[in-house]
Design an enzyme around this catalytic site. Sequence first.
Site, short mmCIF file in Angstrom:
data_model
loop_
_atom_site.label_atom_id
_atom_site.label_comp_id
_atom_site.label_asym_id
_atom_site.label_seq_id
_atom_site.Cartn_x
_atom_site.Cartn_y
_atom_site.Cartn_z
N CYS A 1 9.53 -2.06 11.48
CA CYS A 1 9.80 -0.71 10.96
C CYS A 1 10.54 0.19 11.95
O CYS A 1 11.68 0.57 11.73
CB CYS A 1 8.49 -0.06 10.53
SG CYS A 1 7.74 -0.91 9.13
N1 LIG Z 1 5.43 -5.20 7.83
C1 LIG Z 1 5.16 -3.92 7.73
O1 LIG Z 1 4.27 -3.41 8.43
C2 LIG Z 1 5.90 -3.03 6.76
C3 LIG Z 1 5.37 -1.76 6.48
C4 LIG Z 1 6.00 -0.95 5.55
C5 LIG Z 1 7.18 -1.39 4.95
N2 LIG Z 1 7.71 -2.61 5.24
C6 LIG Z 1 8.93 -3.01 4.54
O2 LIG Z 1 8.58 -3.92 3.51
C7 LIG Z 1 9.64 -4.87 3.32
C8 LIG Z 1 9.10 -6.28 3.48
O3 LIG Z 1 8.60 -6.42 4.81
P1 LIG Z 1 7.63 -7.60 5.23
O4 LIG Z 1 7.09 -7.21 6.57
O5 LIG Z 1 6.67 -7.90 4.13
O6 LIG Z 1 8.67 -8.81 5.37
P2 LIG Z 1 8.35 -10.37 5.49
O7 LIG Z 1 9.54 -10.97 6.13
O8 LIG Z 1 6.98 -10.60 6.06
O9 LIG Z 1 8.27 -10.85 3.97
C9 LIG Z 1 9.34 -10.85 3.11
C10 LIG Z 1 9.29 -12.12 2.27
O10 LIG Z 1 10.32 -12.05 1.29
C11 LIG Z 1 10.80 -13.35 1.08
N3 LIG Z 1 12.09 -13.25 0.40
C12 LIG Z 1 13.29 -12.90 0.91
N4 LIG Z 1 14.22 -12.87 -0.07
C13 LIG Z 1 13.59 -13.19 -1.23
C14 LIG Z 1 14.01 -13.30 -2.57
N5 LIG Z 1 15.27 -13.04 -2.93
N6 LIG Z 1 13.11 -13.68 -3.49
C15 LIG Z 1 11.83 -13.93 -3.14
N7 LIG Z 1 11.36 -13.81 -1.87
C16 LIG Z 1 12.24 -13.44 -0.93
C17 LIG Z 1 10.83 -13.97 2.44
O11 LIG Z 1 10.82 -15.40 2.37
C18 LIG Z 1 9.54 -13.41 3.05
O12 LIG Z 1 8.44 -14.28 2.87
C19 LIG Z 1 10.71 -4.48 4.32
O13 LIG Z 1 11.63 -3.63 3.70
C20 LIG Z 1 9.96 -3.72 5.38
O14 LIG Z 1 10.77 -2.80 6.07
C21 LIG Z 1 7.08 -3.44 6.13
#
Ligand SMILES: NC(=O)c1ccc[n+]([C@@H]2O[C@H](COP(=O)([O-])OP(=O)(O)OC[C@H]3O[C@@H](n4cnc5c(N)ncnc54)[C@H](O)[C@@H]3O)[C@@H](O)[C@H]2O)c1
Length: 430
Positions: free
Chosen positions: A269
Amino acid sequence: MADLLARLADRSAKVVVVGQGYVGLPVAMRAVAVGYRVVGFDLSPERIKSLEAGQSYVGDVSDEELRAALARGYRPTTDAGELVDFDVAVISVPTPLADGLPDLTFIEAAGATLAAHLRAGACVILESTTYPGTTEELLAPILEAGSGLQRGDYALGYSPERIDPGNPQFGFVNTPKVTSGINAASLAAVDGFFATLVDRTVPVGSTAEAELTKLLENTFRHVNIALVNEVAMFARELGVDVWRAIDAAATKPFGYMRFTPGPGVGGHCLPIDPSYLAWRVKQHLGHTFRFVELANDVNEHMPDYVHRRVTELLNRERKSVNGSRVLLLGLAYKRATSDWRESPSVVVAERLAASGALIELCDPYIADVNARQVPHPLVPFEPAVIAAADLVITLVDHPEFDPATIAANARLVFDAKGVLRGHTFVGEAL
Ligand SMILES: NC(=O)c1ccc[n+]([C@@H]2O[C@H](COP(=O)([O-])OP(=O)(O)OC[C@H]3O[C@@H](n4cnc5c(N)ncnc54)[C@H](O)[C@@H]3O)[C@@H](O)[C@H]2O)c1
């Protein structure tokens, strides 16, 4: 939309969560727990295999919780065919930077996949962090081109995730959830869905407002961390204990929020989200978002600052970084989490290794560093390991890092995280 609201009320709705990562998996687990039929769709075969086997890779989701969800019908899958007939789809895919610019290709791909299954009356909710305008300007046209539907035929909204990995007090259910829609019916659907998952929703006036809310929250944090980091560096030059000043300032019951200095910022983030906002401001208005640039500059240089202070500290002991055995306590980007994406600890390790230090890493939350080719051994948190190092650097304040054990056994410490405050030790704090 009345049909959808009825299916939400009796939990007969089919929910798909696209992206089963740190954000998507907890949403899927909660949706199963309240009684929905849930498909967890992800492109990663490794992640889906692990989920099918009841093995969670997300710290906030236990194996027991995952297995209970599987027993209740949760379906992890890589097969887009399983998205058929969905009522609600939540998109939680990555939004990284590519060469410093927002990379929205994951949202585009997820939108195209969902569009093929989007029916009139269904609802799509974007959760990925992104700049104001994404839901209406980027996602809606993809959904409409792929489905043949038009505005008003389906519901679309944005609801940012506020997950704080490892936070024992605030989890998914008791953290208020901001909701929004591209029109009144969409807001009713998005808010109606999340109202079944969390204690409190906070509906706002537009998707852009909700998108900005998330970026405002993270930019606020980023800027304030940069502020205390810069104050910490100046305070040292001025001969003032910054930690005591921070504690004293935090006694003010209004108008101050406590942030503490450290070796930099990491995770998915803070190093990324503010740049989404800065990009949007530059692209649309031509202005530079000065606060973000300054905060990036300060926070990105903290690992170099740690390197310099460590060099000076060893020098005072008539030692060099070159050849010293250095134990780094904490590889994760923050306390009590296994997530070490963009972690400043990795940069500190690289800098010190480049100067010839022999690095050992200790992080009770991380079992394997080989996957990301970090060429240093992982060691346990034990008195003998601590005592064997020429220098110990605290980089993360994991609860497992008992300060008394560090203080009693370390020959020399650089306390970059304030872990040893109140303890007598040989060395210095940031
Ligand atoms: N991790 C955090 O603490 C957090 C907090 C708030 C917001 N976010 C936001 O949430 C979003 C996701 O973050 P995350 O940490 O869960 O990421 P992550 O990388 O852990 O998970 C994302 C998943 O999406 C999958 N993916 C990618 N493209 C895809 C598609 N077209 N179809 C299906 N699956 C697909 C990937 O294989 C992966 O498993 C980001 O925008 C991030 O900025 C994250």
